[in-house]
Design a protein around this motif. Structure first.
Motif, PDB file in Angstrom:
ATOM      1  N   TRP A  69       0.832  -1.207   0.000  1.00 20.36           N
ATOM      2  CA  TRP A  69       0.000   0.000   0.000  1.00 20.36           C
ATOM      3  C   TRP A  69       0.870   1.262   0.000  1.00 20.36           C
ATOM      4  CZ3 TRP A  69      -0.975   4.077   3.423  1.00 20.36           C
ATOM      5  CH2 TRP A  69      -2.116   4.835   3.135  1.00 20.36           C
ATOM      6  N   GLU A  70       1.918   1.279   0.853  1.00 21.25           N
ATOM      7  CA  GLU A  70       2.798   2.451   0.901  1.00 21.25           C
ATOM      8  C   GLU A  70       3.565   2.639  -0.403  1.00 21.25           C
ATOM      9  OE1 GLU A  70       5.105   1.881   4.501  1.00 21.25           O
ATOM     10  OE2 GLU A  70       3.798   3.252   5.600  1.00 21.25           O
ATOM     11  N   LYS A  71       3.980   1.546  -1.031  1.00 18.07           N
ATOM     12  CA  LYS A  71       4.677   1.652  -2.325  1.00 18.07           C
ATOM     13  C   LYS A  71       3.760   2.231  -3.392  1.00 18.07           C
ATOM     14  CE  LYS A  71       8.149  -1.896  -1.611  1.00 18.07           C
ATOM     15  NZ  LYS A  71       8.609  -3.246  -1.904  1.00 18.07           N
ATOM     16  N   MET A 114       4.176   5.845  -5.323  1.00 20.84           N
ATOM     17  CA  MET A 114       4.240   6.033  -6.781  1.00 20.84           C
ATOM     18  C   MET A 114       3.231   7.084  -7.230  1.00 20.84           C
ATOM     19  SD  MET A 114       5.143   2.147  -8.173  1.00 20.84           S
ATOM     20  CE  MET A 114       3.522   1.891  -8.726  1.00 20.84           C
ATOM     21  N   ILE A 115       2.040   7.065  -6.655  1.00 19.21           N
ATOM     22  CA  ILE A 115       1.025   8.066  -7.001  1.00 19.21           C
ATOM     23  C   ILE A 115       1.489   9.461  -6.587  1.00 19.21           C
ATOM     24  CG2 ILE A 115      -1.313   8.872  -6.462  1.00 19.21           C
ATOM     25  CD1 ILE A 115      -2.065   5.852  -6.198  1.00 19.21           C
ATOM     26  N   LEU A 116       2.012   9.578  -5.357  1.00 17.06           N
ATOM     27  CA  LEU A 116       2.493  10.881  -4.879  1.00 17.06           C
ATOM     28  C   LEU A 116       3.668  11.388  -5.704  1.00 17.06           C
ATOM     29  CD1 LEU A 116       2.299  10.322  -1.014  1.00 17.06           C
ATOM     30  CD2 LEU A 116       0.801  11.760  -2.415  1.00 17.06           C
ATOM     31  N   GLN A 117       4.531  10.476  -6.140  1.00 19.01           N
ATOM     32  CA  GLN A 117       5.675  10.874  -6.954  1.00 19.01           C
ATOM     33  C   GLN A 117       5.218  11.412  -8.310  1.00 19.01           C
ATOM     34  OE1 GLN A 117       8.687   7.889  -7.345  1.00 19.01           O
ATOM     35  NE2 GLN A 117       9.994   9.160  -8.611  1.00 19.01           N
ATOM     36  N   LYS A 118       4.200  10.786  -8.891  1.00 13.98           N
ATOM     37  CA  LYS A 118       3.660  11.288 -10.156  1.00 13.98           C
ATOM     38  C   LYS A 118       3.023  12.658  -9.984  1.00 13.98           C
ATOM     39  CE  LYS A 118       2.749   6.857 -12.346  1.00 13.98           C
ATOM     40  NZ  LYS A 118       1.733   5.900 -12.788  1.00 13.98           N
ATOM     41  N   ALA A 178       7.170  13.671  -2.481  1.00 11.55           N
ATOM     42  CA  ALA A 178       6.541  12.377  -2.204  1.00 11.55           C
ATOM     43  C   ALA A 178       7.250  11.669  -1.055  1.00 11.55           C
ATOM     44  CB  ALA A 178       6.571  11.501  -3.451  1.00 11.55           C
ATOM     45  N   LEU A 179       8.569  11.763  -1.022  1.00  9.17           N
ATOM     46  CA  LEU A 179       9.340  11.154   0.052  1.00  9.17           C
ATOM     47  C   LEU A 179       8.987  11.778   1.404  1.00  9.17           C
ATOM     48  CD1 LEU A 179      11.572   9.048   0.490  1.00  9.17           C
ATOM     49  CD2 LEU A 179      13.222  10.905   0.260  1.00  9.17           C
ATOM     50  N   VAL A 180       8.843  13.090   1.431  1.00  6.90           N
ATOM     51  CA  VAL A 180       8.473  13.785   2.663  1.00  6.90           C
ATOM     52  C   VAL A 180       7.061  13.383   3.089  1.00  6.90           C
ATOM     53  CG1 VAL A 180       7.957  16.047   3.659  1.00  6.90           C
ATOM     54  CG2 VAL A 180      10.032  15.730   2.312  1.00  6.90           C
ATOM     55  N   LEU A 181       6.138  13.333   2.151  1.00  2.00           N
ATOM     56  CA  LEU A 181       4.754  12.969   2.473  1.00  2.00           C
ATOM     57  C   LEU A 181       4.659  11.539   3.010  1.00  2.00           C
ATOM     58  CD1 LEU A 181       2.910  14.656  -0.508  1.00  2.00           C
ATOM     59  CD2 LEU A 181       2.780  15.316   1.901  1.00  2.00           C
ATOM     60  N   ILE A 182       5.338  10.600   2.392  1.00  2.00           N
ATOM     61  CA  ILE A 182       5.316   9.212   2.871  1.00  2.00           C
ATOM     62  C   ILE A 182       5.988   9.118   4.236  1.00  2.00           C
ATOM     63  CG2 ILE A 182       6.375   6.939   2.492  1.00  2.00           C
ATOM     64  CD1 ILE A 182       3.876   7.222   0.916  1.00  2.00           C
ATOM     65  N   GLY A 183       7.085   9.845   4.413  1.00  2.00           N
ATOM     66  CA  GLY A 183       7.811   9.795   5.677  1.00  2.00           C
ATOM     67  C   GLY A 183       7.055  10.393   6.845  1.00  2.00           C
TER      68      GLY A 183
END
Length: 123
Positions: free
Chosen positions: A76-78, A82-86, A93-98
């Protein structure tokens, strides 16, 4: 588990022995090294509680797949990454996931319900 409890106690005792000056010397007379050692001790104590946020996220995904909630959370996180990176690019995206909180996970899984810590509020 019975092996790790005494090891954890010993680790705390070793750390305490490294800051024994805190009970023997007035704070005004501490050296810069002693301030640094005391700050490191406090930092180590703060890290003892573990990653409770990850455990809470795993509990959410356990309801979806009780066999392997870690695998479900990982996939789910992966996918979310990928969606956030797009949408935003790699670093945002890295900051948001972190910084993704448990409340964020709950909201993304069910946007019609607001989650406030341990209470559900229907909209």
């Amino acid at each position: 588990l019975s092996f790790f409890a005494p090891v954890a106690v010993m680790a705390v005792l070793v750390k305490l022995s490294q800051v024994d000056f805190a009970t023997e010397t007035i704070v005004d007379h501490w050296t810069p090294f002693q301030f640094l050692a005391f700050a490191a001790f406090i930092n180590n104590l703060a890290g003892l509680r573990g990653d409770i946020s990850k455990e809470r996220k795993l509990a959410i995904f356990k309801s979806h797949d009780a066999r392997d909630p870690e695998a479900v959370l990982d996939v789910w996180e992966k996918q979310l990454g990928m969606i956030l990176q797009k949408l935003y690019g790699f670093l945002p995206a890295l900051v948001l996931i972190g910084t993704l909180s448990v409340d964020d996970v709950c909201h993304l899984l069910n946007p019609s319900v607001r989650y406030h810590r341990y209470h559900l509020v229907s909209e």
